[in-house]
Design a protein around this motif. Sequence first.
Motif, short mmCIF file in Angstrom:
data_model
loop_
_atom_site.label_atom_id
_atom_site.label_comp_id
_atom_site.label_asym_id
_atom_site.label_seq_id
_atom_site.Cartn_x
_atom_site.Cartn_y
_atom_site.Cartn_z
N GLU A 1 2.17 8.51 -7.22
CA GLU A 1 1.21 9.51 -7.30
C GLU A 1 2.54 10.55 -7.05
OE1 GLU A 1 -2.43 11.94 -6.36
OE2 GLU A 1 -2.19 9.63 -5.61
N LEU A 2 2.52 10.67 -5.96
CA LEU A 2 3.58 11.65 -5.17
C LEU A 2 4.64 12.37 -6.20
CD1 LEU A 2 3.15 11.31 -1.29
CD2 LEU A 2 2.45 13.44 -2.46
N MET A 3 5.52 11.42 -6.73
CA MET A 3 6.44 11.62 -7.74
C MET A 3 6.18 11.73 -9.22
SD MET A 3 9.23 8.80 -6.57
CE MET A 3 8.32 7.33 -6.68
N GLY A 4 4.89 11.58 -9.32
CA GLY A 4 4.41 12.34 -10.58
C GLY A 4 4.27 11.14 -11.91
N LYS A 5 4.22 10.04 -10.71
CA LYS A 5 4.21 7.90 -12.18
C LYS A 5 3.13 7.15 -11.50
CE LYS A 5 9.01 8.60 -12.13
NZ LYS A 5 10.73 8.17 -12.11
N VAL A 6 2.05 7.85 -12.07
CA VAL A 6 0.55 7.40 -11.17
C VAL A 6 0.46 6.36 -12.41
CG1 VAL A 6 -1.72 7.42 -10.77
CG2 VAL A 6 -0.43 9.06 -10.51
N THR B 1 0.74 -1.15 0.28
CA THR B 1 0.41 0.07 -0.05
C THR B 1 1.24 1.17 0.03
OG1 THR B 1 -0.39 0.42 2.83
CG2 THR B 1 -2.46 -1.39 1.23
N VAL B 2 1.95 1.15 0.22
CA VAL B 2 2.85 2.80 0.29
C VAL B 2 3.44 2.90 -1.35
CG1 VAL B 2 5.27 1.30 0.28
CG2 VAL B 2 4.91 3.59 1.80
N LEU B 3 3.57 1.99 -2.26
CA LEU B 3 3.85 2.50 -3.34
C LEU B 3 2.84 3.19 -4.14
CD1 LEU B 3 5.60 -1.16 -4.47
CD2 LEU B 3 6.84 1.31 -3.69
N PRO B 4 1.22 2.42 -4.02
CA PRO B 4 0.76 3.97 -4.82
C PRO B 4 0.60 4.89 -4.74
CG PRO B 4 -0.82 1.76 -4.32
CD PRO B 4 0.94 1.51 -3.45
N MET C 1 3.02 4.12 -13.43
CA MET C 1 3.74 2.82 -13.26
C MET C 1 2.67 1.75 -12.47
SD MET C 1 6.97 3.04 -10.09
CE MET C 1 5.95 3.09 -8.68
N VAL C 2 1.57 2.58 -11.47
CA VAL C 2 1.08 1.98 -10.86
C VAL C 2 -0.25 0.90 -11.35
CG1 VAL C 2 -0.99 1.49 -8.64
CG2 VAL C 2 0.73 3.07 -8.79
N SER C 3 -0.68 1.32 -12.68
CA SER C 3 -1.15 0.78 -13.33
C SER C 3 -1.14 -0.39 -14.29
CB SER C 3 -2.54 2.32 -14.68
OG SER C 3 -1.96 2.08 -15.23
N ASN C 4 0.15 0.21 -14.82
CA ASN C 4 1.01 -1.40 -15.40
C ASN C 4 0.68 -2.43 -14.17
OD1 ASN C 4 2.60 -2.94 -16.46
ND2 ASN C 4 4.21 -1.60 -16.74
N PRO C 5 0.72 -3.98 -15.53
CA PRO C 5 0.16 -5.14 -14.67
C PRO C 5 1.28 -5.39 -13.89
CG PRO C 5 -0.96 -4.74 -16.76
CD PRO C 5 -0.03 -4.25 -16.70
N ASN C 6 2.81 -5.23 -14.93
CA ASN C 6 4.03 -5.84 -14.04
C ASN C 6 4.24 -5.62 -12.63
OD1 ASN C 6 4.61 -7.10 -16.15
ND2 ASN C 6 5.57 -5.32 -17.33
N PHE C 7 3.42 -4.09 -12.76
CA PHE C 7 4.09 -3.66 -10.87
C PHE C 7 3.56 -4.83 -10.28
CE2 PHE C 7 2.33 -1.29 -7.88
CZ PHE C 7 3.24 -0.39 -7.38
#
Length: 198
Positions: free
Chosen positions: A146-151, A139-142, A153-159
């Motif tokens: 978002e704070l780093m401007g890489k939202v 839960t810390v990564l999403p 990244m979370v929608s990528n299935p590989n993540f």
Amino acid sequence: MELEEMKSIWGELSGKVENQEKIKKEELMKMTKKKYHNSLGTIYFPEILGAVICFAYAGFFVFQIDKLEIFANQLFAIFNTVLMIVLPVISLVMLYRFSRLNISDNSPMELLKKFKKDKQFYRDFQIVTVVLSGLFAMTVLPPLAELMGKVDMVSNPNFWMIYVPIGVICVFFFGRWTVKKYTRALDKAQEVIEGIEE
């Protein structure tokens, strides 16, 4: 007169022997306390350092939470902030209890009973912490993304299929290693208490 002298000498000798026994017992108790605290030393430093790091991250989330626009990430940030405050506080309170255990004032049986009770609670708490750390890793990564401007990244299935499981597995193995290390340190401290004579 000789009898009186002998009584006097005998009294002096008994006093000296009692005094030496008292000094010897005090020295032994000092050594026991030192041994007890040394055996717990392997827990103190990592837990205090971990608490400082957790409080710093909790502070970071507190000051950044208003920048999160996605509601789920706000909830994750709140959950993680609470975890990073509550878990270290409980751990530090338990370490304080271990360090304040008064070896010289209580009977060995009372000491052992108190210590075993705290030891079991702390061990169970560490296991719960490992489980919650796994949830934290997910839960810390999403919100961070978002704070780093890489939202995206979370929608990528590989993540979710590669990075998150690897993170959870690493947390599990590190947590397991930590629980074993802490259990050994607590067992050594218990042996010190068990070695105290009435």
